[in-house]
Design a protein around this motif. Structure first.
Motif, PDB file in Angstrom:
ATOM      1  N   THR A  40       0.837  -1.198   0.000  1.00 10.93           N
ATOM      2  CA  THR A  40       0.000   0.000   0.000  1.00 10.93           C
ATOM      3  C   THR A  40       0.873   1.250   0.000  1.00 10.93           C
ATOM      4  OG1 THR A  40      -0.165  -0.121   2.430  1.00 10.93           O
ATOM      5  CG2 THR A  40      -1.926  -1.162   1.136  1.00 10.93           C
ATOM      6  N   VAL A  41       1.517   1.543   1.142  1.00 12.88           N
ATOM      7  CA  VAL A  41       2.434   2.668   1.265  1.00 12.88           C
ATOM      8  C   VAL A  41       3.630   2.200   2.097  1.00 12.88           C
ATOM      9  CG1 VAL A  41       0.554   4.350   1.146  1.00 12.88           C
ATOM     10  CG2 VAL A  41       1.346   3.552   3.387  1.00 12.88           C
ATOM     11  N   TYR A  42       4.634   3.045   2.240  1.00 16.99           N
ATOM     12  CA  TYR A  42       5.742   2.719   3.135  1.00 16.99           C
ATOM     13  C   TYR A  42       5.280   2.871   4.578  1.00 16.99           C
ATOM     14  CZ  TYR A  42       9.636   2.077  -0.104  1.00 16.99           C
ATOM     15  OH  TYR A  42      10.486   1.567  -1.061  1.00 16.99           O
ATOM     16  N   GLY A  43       5.669   1.910   5.428  1.00 12.77           N
ATOM     17  CA  GLY A  43       5.340   1.961   6.836  1.00 12.77           C
ATOM     18  C   GLY A  43       6.550   2.317   7.670  1.00 12.77           C
ATOM     19  N   VAL A 176      14.345   0.879   4.409  1.00 13.97           N
ATOM     20  CA  VAL A 176      14.537  -0.236   3.483  1.00 13.97           C
ATOM     21  C   VAL A 176      13.862   0.152   2.165  1.00 13.97           C
ATOM     22  CG1 VAL A 176      14.216  -2.694   3.062  1.00 13.97           C
ATOM     23  CG2 VAL A 176      14.493  -1.861   5.407  1.00 13.97           C
ATOM     24  N   ASP A 177      14.670   0.412   1.158  1.00 18.14           N
ATOM     25  CA  ASP A 177      14.164   0.859  -0.140  1.00 18.14           C
ATOM     26  C   ASP A 177      13.896  -0.358  -1.015  1.00 18.14           C
ATOM     27  OD1 ASP A 177      13.626   1.930  -2.608  1.00 18.14           O
ATOM     28  OD2 ASP A 177      15.454   3.153  -2.725  1.00 18.14           O
ATOM     29  N   GLY A 178      12.610  -0.698  -1.138  1.00 16.29           N
ATOM     30  CA  GLY A 178      12.211  -1.812  -1.980  1.00 16.29           C
ATOM     31  C   GLY A 178      11.496  -1.375  -3.236  1.00 16.29           C
ATOM     32  N   GLY A 179      11.715  -0.098  -3.639  1.00 16.89           N
ATOM     33  CA  GLY A 179      11.053   0.420  -4.831  1.00 16.89           C
ATOM     34  C   GLY A 179       9.686   0.987  -4.523  1.00 16.89           C
ATOM     35  N   PRO A 180       8.961   1.429  -5.558  1.00 15.96           N
ATOM     36  CA  PRO A 180       7.643   2.027  -5.354  1.00 15.96           C
ATOM     37  C   PRO A 180       6.617   0.992  -4.916  1.00 15.96           C
ATOM     38  CG  PRO A 180       8.098   1.783  -7.700  1.00 15.96           C
ATOM     39  CD  PRO A 180       9.365   1.426  -6.978  1.00 15.96           C
ATOM     40  N   THR A 181       5.602   1.459  -4.193  1.00 18.97           N
ATOM     41  CA  THR A 181       4.523   0.567  -3.769  1.00 18.97           C
ATOM     42  C   THR A 181       3.519   0.400  -4.901  1.00 18.97           C
ATOM     43  OG1 THR A 181       3.228   2.390  -2.850  1.00 18.97           O
ATOM     44  CG2 THR A 181       4.807   1.305  -1.380  1.00 18.97           C
ATOM     45  N   VAL A 185      -3.017   3.474  -1.756  1.00 20.02           N
ATOM     46  CA  VAL A 185      -3.746   3.945  -0.576  1.00 20.02           C
ATOM     47  C   VAL A 185      -3.664   2.862   0.494  1.00 20.02           C
ATOM     48  CG1 VAL A 185      -5.334   5.496  -1.777  1.00 20.02           C
ATOM     49  CG2 VAL A 185      -5.951   3.084  -1.483  1.00 20.02           C
ATOM     50  N   GLU A 186      -3.807   3.285   1.751  1.00 20.48           N
ATOM     51  CA  GLU A 186      -3.608   2.370   2.856  1.00 20.48           C
ATOM     52  C   GLU A 186      -4.640   1.250   2.869  1.00 20.48           C
ATOM     53  OE1 GLU A 186      -1.956   6.362   4.031  1.00 20.48           O
ATOM     54  OE2 GLU A 186      -3.723   5.627   3.000  1.00 20.48           O
ATOM     55  N   SER A 187      -4.423   0.309   3.787  1.00 28.47           N
ATOM     56  CA  SER A 187      -5.304  -0.852   3.904  1.00 28.47           C
ATOM     57  C   SER A 187      -6.696  -0.453   4.363  1.00 28.47           C
ATOM     58  CB  SER A 187      -4.712  -1.857   4.898  1.00 28.47           C
ATOM     59  OG  SER A 187      -4.615  -1.267   6.188  1.00 28.47           O
ATOM     60  N   THR A 188      -7.669  -1.254   3.978  1.00 30.21           N
ATOM     61  CA  THR A 188      -9.014  -1.146   4.542  1.00 30.21           C
ATOM     62  C   THR A 188      -8.950  -1.617   5.988  1.00 30.21           C
ATOM     63  OG1 THR A 188      -9.995  -1.616   2.388  1.00 30.21           O
ATOM     64  CG2 THR A 188     -11.397  -1.968   4.322  1.00 30.21           C
ATOM     65  N   VAL A 189      -9.612  -0.874   6.879  1.00 28.84           N
ATOM     66  CA  VAL A 189      -9.663  -1.266   8.289  1.00 28.84           C
ATOM     67  C   VAL A 189     -11.087  -1.707   8.613  1.00 28.84           C
ATOM     68  CG1 VAL A 189      -9.365  -0.536  10.679  1.00 28.84           C
ATOM     69  CG2 VAL A 189      -7.814   0.318   8.915  1.00 28.84           C
ATOM     70  N   LEU A 190     -11.220  -2.960   9.066  1.00 25.94           N
ATOM     71  CA  LEU A 190     -12.526  -3.553   9.330  1.00 25.94           C
ATOM     72  C   LEU A 190     -12.617  -4.009  10.776  1.00 25.94           C
ATOM     73  CD1 LEU A 190     -15.196  -4.435   7.792  1.00 25.94           C
ATOM     74  CD2 LEU A 190     -14.182  -6.723   7.765  1.00 25.94           C
ATOM     75  N   ASP A 191     -13.609  -3.502  11.508  1.00 28.05           N
ATOM     76  CA  ASP A 191     -13.822  -3.889  12.899  1.00 28.05           C
ATOM     77  C   ASP A 191     -14.592  -5.203  12.949  1.00 28.05           C
ATOM     78  OD1 ASP A 191     -14.283  -4.117  15.580  1.00 28.05           O
ATOM     79  OD2 ASP A 191     -15.243  -2.160  15.821  1.00 28.05           O
ATOM     80  N   CYS A 192     -13.914  -6.243  13.451  1.00 20.92           N
ATOM     81  CA  CYS A 192     -14.531  -7.569  13.541  1.00 20.92           C
ATOM     82  C   CYS A 192     -15.018  -7.881  14.954  1.00 20.92           C
ATOM     83  CB  CYS A 192     -13.535  -8.645  13.093  1.00 20.92           C
ATOM     84  SG  CYS A 192     -13.108  -8.573  11.350  1.00 20.92           S
ATOM     85  N   THR A 193     -15.079  -6.871  15.823  1.00 19.49           N
ATOM     86  CA  THR A 193     -15.503  -7.114  17.203  1.00 19.49           C
ATOM     87  C   THR A 193     -16.996  -6.867  17.408  1.00 19.49           C
ATOM     88  OG1 THR A 193     -15.044  -4.826  17.941  1.00 19.49           O
ATOM     89  CG2 THR A 193     -13.223  -6.433  18.037  1.00 19.49           C
ATOM     90  N   SER A 194     -17.679  -6.368  16.391  1.00 16.35           N
ATOM     91  CA  SER A 194     -19.123  -6.137  16.488  1.00 16.35           C
ATOM     92  C   SER A 194     -19.864  -7.236  15.721  1.00 16.35           C
ATOM     93  CB  SER A 194     -19.480  -4.758  15.928  1.00 16.35           C
ATOM     94  OG  SER A 194     -19.009  -4.615  14.601  1.00 16.35           O
ATOM     95  N   PRO A 195     -21.173  -7.441  16.022  1.00 18.07           N
ATOM     96  CA  PRO A 195     -21.929  -8.509  15.352  1.00 18.07           C
ATOM     97  C   PRO A 195     -21.893  -8.410  13.828  1.00 18.07           C
ATOM     98  CG  PRO A 195     -23.165  -7.653  17.213  1.00 18.07           C
ATOM     99  CD  PRO A 195     -21.980  -6.760  17.053  1.00 18.07           C
ATOM    100  N   ILE A 196     -21.985  -7.190  13.318  1.00 13.58           N
ATOM    101  CA  ILE A 196     -21.840  -6.957  11.879  1.00 13.58           C
ATOM    102  C   ILE A 196     -20.541  -6.182  11.673  1.00 13.58           C
ATOM    103  CG2 ILE A 196     -22.806  -5.858   9.828  1.00 13.58           C
ATOM    104  CD1 ILE A 196     -25.560  -6.148  11.158  1.00 13.58           C
ATOM    105  N   PRO A 197     -19.576  -6.712  10.922  1.00  9.09           N
ATOM    106  CA  PRO A 197     -18.303  -6.016  10.723  1.00  9.09           C
ATOM    107  C   PRO A 197     -18.507  -4.603  10.175  1.00  9.09           C
ATOM    108  CG  PRO A 197     -18.148  -8.275   9.940  1.00  9.09           C
ATOM    109  CD  PRO A 197     -19.599  -8.026  10.250  1.00  9.09           C
TER     110      PRO A 197
END
Length: 347
Positions: A40-43, A176-181, A185-197
């Motif tokens: 996605t991007v550099y971390g 650590v230069d591994g070239g372009p990503t 855009v960053e990762s999707t963040v999904l909350d799995c702690t609720s009954p419906i994500p």
């Protein structure tokens, strides 16, 4: 501080027993912070179990410490040390999308991670990046690594080592230069702690893709501006912004042209963020094409690099086209709204 830059080949075979990867992993084990590429991007990585390492991340970025960090792992077994339970829905998502640009919010074990990494929450975001360099580094160090984007807080996220160095050279132990990503855009963040994500941040995996695997998925009202304590990065503060003020234009090419002419008539230097299809139609002090409207994945891939390029134009303001909020378009518009501080001009 001298920032070491290791340029590595992102071919898996060349990363095995790589001395540069080992050196970077050793620094992580010593609670230093190191930037590395993901899909996605550099971390900006640091030991998620150590307060001092996490503090160095916040210090380098100039980031508020009430924003939780995502934990990066090389294998699911690593989660046993810090995750309380993994619900069935999360397992199905891991099977479908890991490694990949999907962060899952799960219940953490008490005192298993630095409280600074999780902003004091009882939950934590976890992902397994789909990049050979990231995975090689994570495997070598064997630690859960907290890693926000490797940029100064508020600036566009970095999609190349050059971007990282521009923001953080002299502030971190290494890059650590591994070239372009790739995804951009960053990762999707999904909350799995609720009954419906619940989607807390749109990103590289779309709502439609998630629903194909697990059925109904909801979207957090905080994405529409509701005031809530953030469970995910990028939810609370202005992000991704170029130096000049950015405005989103709700309208067509004619509206953009009219607005650009008005501002330029006032003596202002104007930039326009467009697509490859529409860029030739505009006249401004700097017009930059950001992918193809018919291929929103190309817009996502080049968005942050394009926003950074505007800094070279000594502009007074930037006008941006808007994009359909479907598929990865949700993530693109989320980032643009953040970059603009939700400033929208009606055409």
């Amino acid at each position: 501080m001298e920032t070491i830059v290791w340029k590595v080949d992102n071919i898996v075979e060349k990363l095995k027993n790589n001395p540069q990867i080992k050196q970077a992993a050793d620094l992580l084990a010593q609670n230093e912070v190191v930037a590395f590429p993901t899909e996605t991007v550099y971390g900006l990585g640091g030991n998620a179990g150590n307060d001092k390492a996490v503090e160095k991340i916040f210090s380098a970025k100039g980031r508020p410490s009430d924003n939780p960090l995502i934990i990066h792992i090389a294998g699911r077994k690593q989660m046993d040390s810090f995750i309380e339970t993994v619900p069935a829905v999360a397992i199905r998502l891991m099977d479908a999308f890991w490694p990949g640009p999907l962060t899952l919010i799960l219940q953490k074990k008490e005192q298993a991670l630095s409280e600074k990494a999780t902003a004091g929450l009882s939950t934590v975001g976890v992902r397994m990046p789909d990049h050979p360099v990231a995975l090689a580094l994570l495997k070598e160090c064997g630690l859960p690594i907290a890693a926000p984007s490797a940029n100064s807080s508020g600036k566009p996220s970095p999609t190349s080592a050059v971007h990282v160095a521009a923001d953080l050279n002299g502030k971190i132990a290494g890059i650590v230069d591994g070239g372009p990503t790739g995804v951009g855009v960053e990762s999707t963040v999904l909350d799995c702690t609720s009954p419906i994500p619940v989607i807390l941040r749109p990103g590289g995996i779309t709502r439609e893709q998630l629903e194909e695997v697990i059925g109904r998925v909801e979207v957090d009202p905080a994405l529409a501006g509701a005031d809530a304590k953030p469970k995910a990065p990028g939810m609370k503060y202005r992000h991704y912004a170029p130096e000049a003020p950015l405005y989103l234009v709700a309208g067509g090419v004619g509206d953009m042209k009219r607005l650009a002419d008005i501002y330029r008539g006032e003596g202002k230097r104007v930039g326009i963020l467009a697509t490859e299809e529409s860029a030739p139609l505009y006249e401004a002090d700097l017009v930059l094409a950001c992918g193809k409207r018919e291929r929103l994945d190309t817009v996502a891939a080049s968005l942050y690099d394009t926003l950074r390029q505007f800094n070279e134009g000594q502009l007074d303001l930037i006008l941006s086209e808007m994009f359909p909020e479907e598929g990865v378009g949700h993530a693109i518009m989320n980032r643009l709204r953040k970059a603009a501080g939700n400033k929208i001009i009606e055409g």
